[in-house]
Design an enzyme around this catalytic site. Structure first.
Site, PDB file in Angstrom:
ATOM      1  CG  ASP A 195      35.961  -1.780  24.349  1.00  0.00           C
ATOM      2  OD1 ASP A 195      35.905  -1.340  23.169  1.00  0.00           O
ATOM      3  OD2 ASP A 195      35.236  -2.709  24.762  1.00  0.00           O
TER       4      ASP A 195
ATOM      5  CG  ASP B 222      30.299  -4.950  26.542  1.00  0.00           C
ATOM      6  OD1 ASP B 222      30.373  -3.723  26.755  1.00  0.00           O
ATOM      7  OD2 ASP B 222      29.985  -5.421  25.436  1.00  0.00           O
TER       8      ASP B 222
ATOM      9  CB  SER C 142      17.960 -21.089  27.354  1.00  0.00           C
ATOM     10  OG  SER C 142      17.481 -19.762  27.450  1.00  0.00           O
TER      11      SER C 142
ATOM     12  CD  GLU D 253      30.783 -11.013  23.126  1.00  0.00           C
ATOM     13  OE1 GLU D 253      30.095 -10.194  22.496  1.00  0.00           O
ATOM     14  OE2 GLU D 253      30.605 -11.273  24.320  1.00  0.00           O
TER      15      GLU D 253
END
Length: 386
Positions: A41, A177, A72, A165
């Site tokens: 990629d 992704d 979380s 990211e």
């Protein structure tokens, strides 16, 4: 596995318990399995991932100020928070760097992001090569796009996640992704050209062919923000420069003899993996359309050998999982994800799933290795509001 409705209701309740108010909505984005096309990629190449029926879910509510509060359901995950007006990428740390990075990149893209409260839970194993990070990024990106009325398209939201990211988390990953998580459709892989970002669904037909996709999570964790992943990306840059091309996508198999002469051995083998992997992706998509998934096993096997020998991103546990699955009925198997740990996948006839699972567990036990987590996944739809 819980249903989406059950997960959404439970998460809204957890949000209210933590923040003392109801969320404005609940959003979900899946992890992914990469059927074939590893490390292509970021070389402007071809990939063929699919979204899986394991997802990350976020409950979000906008605030009237510029404060962000995040919590979380992960055991041991500490709550986090920051001021949008004072945030800088170097402040990001831990799991909260992913949603913080998405908010920061949306603002850089011109979206007026308000403060918000966020609560997250996930069924995507962390560190297993199934893109738990992209699932979190995409769920948050879609939530903030909806809450702000930004109306960004799915490809744009995938790119927001990638930039978060790269620029905030510090992991030099490509667009695959996030694209799989945003663009996935049921029973299909996403054939993505990472140069022009065009994509199309490719029907997989696993169940119709009597196959299951078995995931073998070796429990060997990896971290893309450091170490080998960045080194492999740098090798690809050196290879492209040495061959005088903008990206390794510009090379074909016919260029490999010249590459062998022009490059050192290690760089040549990195280049050879990318060139041959792009060809395998294209051939896999072609065979899925003409002959179905029973015809792609050898391409999966060849991909694993290339990652093991040329790109050198496998590990003993992944090799053991692949070899054992192949010897126990799988028509093809390979490591999936960035490498250095994580998961392998195997396409296994439904009648052989239990045999393959038992054989892998026995092989790991015989070598004194930690028992892997083994489960099947289905190609699922991409990110959505519940």
């Amino acid at each position: 596995m819980s249903t989406s409705a059950t997960v959404g209701t439970a998460l809204a309740r957890a949000f209210a318990g933590h923040f003392g108010r109801d969320p404005d909505g609940v959003w979900q984005a899946p992890g992914r399995v990469n059927l074939i096309g590893e490390h292509t990629d970021y070389n402007d190449g071809l990939v063929l991932p699919f979204a899986i029926d394991r997802a990350t879910t976020v409950a979000v509510a906008a605030r009237a100020d510029r404060t962000v509060r995040m919590a979380s359901g992960f055991p041991g995950a500490e709550p986090a928070g920051f001021d949008l007006d004072a945030f800088a990428p170097e402040q990001a740390a831990g799991w909260s760097a992913y949603p913080a990075g998405v908010a920061w990149e949306l603002e850089r893209a011109g979206v007026a992001v308000p403060g918000f409260d966020l609560f997250v839970t996930s069924e995507v194993p962390v560190g297993a090569g199934l893109s738990s990070s992209a699932a979190l990024e995409c769920a948050v990106a879609l939530a903030l796009s909806d809450l702000t009325g930004a109306g960004l398209g799915r490809a744009d939201l995938a790119d927001i996640g990638r930039r978060a990211e790269n620029n905030v988390v510090g992991a030099p990953t490509g667009i695959m992704d996030q694209s799989a998580s945003m663009l996935g459709t049921r029973d299909c892989a996403v054939y993505l050209d990472c140069r022009d970002l065009t994509s199309r669904p490719v029907p997989l037909g696993l169940e119709d062919s009597g196959l299951r996709c078995l995931v073998i999570d070796t429990k060997v964790s990896h971290a893309h923000a450091s170490g080998g992943y960045a080194d492999r990306r740098a090798s690809c840059v050196r290879g492209a420069q040495g061959m005088g091309v903008a990206a390794l996508r510009d090379l074909e198999a016919a260029d490999l003899p010249r590459a062998r002469r022009a490059l050192d051995d290690v760089t040549f083998r990195r280049v050879r993996h990318i060139v041959t992997e792009n060809e395998r992706v294209a051939r896999t998509a072609e065979l899925l359309g003409t002959h179905g998934p029973l015809a792609i096993g050898e391409l999966l096997d060849a991909s694993h050998r290339s990652m093991r020998d040329d790109f050198e991103i496998s590990c003993p546990e992944l090799n053991l999982a692949v070899d054992t699955a192949r010897a126990s009925g799988a028509i093809g198997a390979r490591m999936t994800g960035g490498g250095f740990g994580g998961s392998a996948i195997a396409l296994v006839p439904a009648d052989d799933v239990d045999r393959a699972r038992s054989a892998v567990l026995a092989a790991f036990a015989a070598r004194g290795l930690r028992a892997p987590d083994i489960f099947t996944v289905l190609p699922a739809k991409g990110a959505r509001r519940l």
